[in-house]
Enzyme design. Structure first.
Site, mmCIF file in Angstrom:
data_model
loop_
_atom_site.group_PDB
_atom_site.id
_atom_site.type_symbol
_atom_site.label_atom_id
_atom_site.label_comp_id
_atom_site.label_asym_id
_atom_site.label_seq_id
_atom_site.Cartn_x
_atom_site.Cartn_y
_atom_site.Cartn_z
ATOM 1 N N ARG A 72 0.757 -1.249 0.023
ATOM 2 C CA ARG A 72 -0.047 -0.021 -0.033
ATOM 3 C C ARG A 72 0.869 1.212 -0.089
ATOM 4 O O ARG A 72 0.418 2.329 -0.346
ATOM 5 C CB ARG A 72 -1.151 -0.051 1.208
ATOM 6 C CG ARG A 72 -2.088 -1.170 1.120
ATOM 7 C CD ARG A 72 -3.093 -1.047 2.225
ATOM 8 N NE ARG A 72 -2.346 -1.606 3.348
ATOM 9 C CZ ARG A 72 -1.945 -2.972 3.675
ATOM 10 N NH1 ARG A 72 -2.276 -3.810 2.779
ATOM 11 N NH2 ARG A 72 -1.291 -3.063 4.713
ATOM 12 N N GLU A 109 6.115 -10.780 14.038
ATOM 13 C CA GLU A 109 5.367 -11.444 15.132
ATOM 14 C C GLU A 109 5.629 -12.777 15.264
ATOM 15 O O GLU A 109 6.166 -13.274 16.362
ATOM 16 C CB GLU A 109 3.623 -11.235 15.114
ATOM 17 C CG GLU A 109 3.101 -11.227 16.503
ATOM 18 C CD GLU A 109 1.796 -11.084 16.411
ATOM 19 O OE1 GLU A 109 1.107 -10.674 15.572
ATOM 20 O OE2 GLU A 109 1.147 -11.475 17.416
HETATM 21 P P1 AMP Z 1 5.099 -2.783 11.397
HETATM 22 O O1 AMP Z 1 6.468 -3.292 10.632
HETATM 23 O O2 AMP Z 1 4.576 -3.512 12.767
HETATM 24 O O3 AMP Z 1 5.259 -1.287 11.672
HETATM 25 O O4 AMP Z 1 3.781 -2.936 10.407
HETATM 26 C C1 AMP Z 1 3.535 -1.980 9.368
HETATM 27 C C2 AMP Z 1 3.418 -2.789 7.838
HETATM 28 O O5 AMP Z 1 2.508 -3.648 8.437
HETATM 29 C C3 AMP Z 1 2.906 -1.593 7.164
HETATM 30 O O6 AMP Z 1 3.427 -1.954 5.946
HETATM 31 C C4 AMP Z 1 1.394 -1.863 6.888
HETATM 32 O O7 AMP Z 1 0.692 -1.848 5.729
HETATM 33 C C5 AMP Z 1 0.963 -3.131 7.761
HETATM 34 N N1 AMP Z 1 0.229 -3.037 8.902
HETATM 35 C C6 AMP Z 1 0.538 -3.361 10.213
HETATM 36 N N2 AMP Z 1 -0.559 -3.147 11.009
HETATM 37 C C7 AMP Z 1 -1.502 -2.654 10.243
HETATM 38 C C8 AMP Z 1 -2.949 -2.567 10.488
HETATM 39 N N3 AMP Z 1 -3.450 -2.563 11.845
HETATM 40 N N4 AMP Z 1 -3.507 -2.081 9.431
HETATM 41 C C9 AMP Z 1 -3.150 -2.248 8.135
HETATM 42 N N5 AMP Z 1 -1.872 -2.269 7.944
HETATM 43 C C10 AMP Z 1 -1.130 -2.891 8.944
#
Ligand code: AMP
Length: 184
Positions: A72, A109
């Site tokens: 996205r 995770e």
């Molecule tokens: P993080 O690495 O945990 O910061 O996760 C970020 C990535 O995961 C981004 O590229 C987001 O598109 C996706 N992502 C994580 N959590 C969500 C959420 N609650 N809703 C939509 N996309 C998420």
């Protein structure tokens, strides 16, 4: 830290970003930006607000490239690059880019993921604005910053649509300003 660019944008984002509970798995509230992308005025406002992080106070463009993180992030970063008059560079999941790549592994995770960028994507010292839709734990943005460091680029700013503040993701992204249009 910055959050939002005024009440209109806050209201727009709150209205046009949809919470989808238990997607893609139980316990996750997915931030679905599809309604925002489908709304021309909303899309324009968001692209302009994100592009502001590639300009200085006088409005001059201060980045050489805009990076979008798969998937996205691509949708947002490409029009931001056009708005700024810069090139766009995709950071992709492992195995998708055809040329020689740099790679950066990071913890999810459960398990591990790897991001890649083309080795010839940047000129040494290119200043970069990183764009993604959601900042959650910060692992993705942190890995992208390290990847761009391997590739010889300098990350000027990170800008996301939505920050999940309770996950404290920005704490993982040390030394780079992180901006969110909306923090929840
Ligand atoms: P993080 O690495 O945990 O910061 O996760 C970020 C990535 O995961 C981004 O590229 C987001 O598109 C996706 N992502 C994580 N959590 C969500 C959420 N609650 N809703 C939509 N996309 C998420």
């Amino acid at each position: 830290m910055t959050s939002g660019r005024g009440r209109d944008l806050d209201a727009l984002l709150s209205t046009l970003i949809r919470d989808v509970p238990d997607f893609p798995k139980p316990g996750i509230v997915f931030k679905d930006i599809s309604p925002l992308l489908a709304d021309h005025d909303g899309f324009v406002l968001v692209v302009e607000a994100l592009a502001a992080y590639g300009r200085d106070e006088s409005g001059a463009v201060v980045v050489d490239k805009v990076v979008g993180i798969e998937a996205r992030g691509f949708i947002l970063a490409a029009p931001v690059a056009l708005a700024l008059g810069t090139g766009f560079v995709p950071v992709r999941k492992a195995g998708k880019l055809p040329g020689a790549t740099y790679q950066e592994a990071y913890a999810l995770e459960y398990g591990e993921a790897t991001l890649e960028v083309h080795q010839d994507a940047f000129t040494e010292g290119d200043r970069v604005l990183i764009i993604d839709d959601v900042l959650a734990t910060g692992g993705t943005v942190d890995a992208t910053g390290k990847l761009l460091g391997q590739a010889g680029a300098t990350v000027s700013n990170v800008a996301v649509l939505i920050e999940l503040g309770f996950l404290c993701g920005r704490d993982r992204v040390k030394g780079t300003p992180v901006h969110a249009l909306l923090t929840v």
